[in-house]
Design an enzyme around this catalytic site. Sequence first.
Site, PDB file in Angstrom:
ATOM      1  N   ARG A 152       0.816  -1.216   0.000  1.00 53.66           N
ATOM      2  CA  ARG A 152       0.000   0.000   0.000  1.00 53.66           C
ATOM      3  C   ARG A 152       0.850   1.266   0.000  1.00 53.66           C
ATOM      4  O   ARG A 152       0.446   2.297  -0.527  1.00 53.66           O
ATOM      5  CB  ARG A 152      -0.971   0.010   1.190  1.00 53.66           C
ATOM      6  CG  ARG A 152      -2.167  -0.914   0.998  1.00 53.66           C
ATOM      7  CD  ARG A 152      -3.114  -0.808   2.171  1.00 53.66           C
ATOM      8  NE  ARG A 152      -2.412  -1.086   3.414  1.00 53.66           N
ATOM      9  CZ  ARG A 152      -2.220  -2.309   3.921  1.00 53.66           C
ATOM     10  NH1 ARG A 152      -2.724  -3.356   3.317  1.00 53.66           N
ATOM     11  NH2 ARG A 152      -1.542  -2.482   5.022  1.00 53.66           N
ATOM     12  N   GLU A 211       5.550 -10.907  15.809  1.00 50.37           N
ATOM     13  CA  GLU A 211       5.076 -11.396  17.104  1.00 50.37           C
ATOM     14  C   GLU A 211       5.863 -12.652  17.498  1.00 50.37           C
ATOM     15  O   GLU A 211       6.348 -12.772  18.618  1.00 50.37           O
ATOM     16  CB  GLU A 211       3.577 -11.696  17.001  1.00 50.37           C
ATOM     17  CG  GLU A 211       2.854 -11.720  18.311  1.00 50.37           C
ATOM     18  CD  GLU A 211       1.350 -11.924  18.094  1.00 50.37           C
ATOM     19  OE1 GLU A 211       0.667 -12.135  19.107  1.00 50.37           O
ATOM     20  OE2 GLU A 211       0.886 -11.880  16.936  1.00 50.37           O
TER      21      GLU A 211
END
Lengths: 173, 173
Positions: B61, B98
């Site tokens: 994006r 994570e």
Amino acid sequence: MTPQDLMRLVRDVPDFPKPGIVFKDIMPLLSNADALRETVDLLADWAAPREPDLILGAEARGFITGGALACKLGCGFVAARKPGKLPWRTVSAKYALEYGYDVLELHADAISAGQRVIVHDDVLATGGTARAKCELVEQLGGEVAGVAFIISLEFLEGRKRLEGYDVYSLVQY
Amino acid sequence: MTPQDLMRLVRDVPDFPKPGIVFKDIMPLLSNADALRETVDLLADWAAPREPDLILGAEARGFITGGALACKLGCGFVAARKPGKLPWRTVSAKYALEYGYDVLELHADAISAGQRVIVHDDVLATGGTARAKCELVEQLGGEVAGVAFIISLEFLEGRKRLEGYDVYSLVQY
């Protein structure tokens, strides 16, 4: 800068993404400020008389000049993406690969009925993904105002897959 | 249009890309011609006094508004991509996820020593990928002239990971 000057900034990378393919790398063109501006100006000169409301750019390189083209023309930008990348409801279109097929998606509210859309990508190769993008526009009731590329690899005869559409490329190989 | 008007065009999509995450979908903003232009104008107003030579946009994006911003400012555009996507020689930087880590790449000739680079992406979340992009710029001898986002998710404290850099976002959540 002429299209020939731009062509000199496209780098041939042999054996990418696989052996036997010579990849046309537009990154040296995009990183050159004058060449980037000229590329977008030439695309905009072609697109403006076609009075688009939206530019549809394809993941991922088509986003770079697509975003710039939309801004230059005062259009919105809509993104055709690979499955699972768009977060909201989507419509989809299949296109053939050498073996099997792949899919492109567009948000279901990306285009309103009657909006005029320029379909844009960096390179016209076999025309399969560009055809799928035109189908996505039409699924949503949009009108394909034109299909614009930076580069076309004419020996792959992608224009045949796009018959009936108004197709343009800055640089032909 | 004010940043608040732009904010109203960002769509919340719950449970994307996984349960419990509310995704900030900027597609409705990008497809609105006035909002796209205003977004790029506001980013350009912030970036111009920092005198960049290049805009570095991140896949995917960040390519859309990054390309438009480069054009608007008369800069070149360089692309930070996921491994294996750039065809030529690359440098790379790791960033933490994570669990585990991921990698971003940049062409080894994308930036010349001393060039001033605005690092751009759509959303500042934890700051991990933005930090990696700054490291890529510096590996090639470039100078990070600023780090500009459309949206920052302030509760994730991404600015802490970018301490020492000049960070900007149009819209804060």
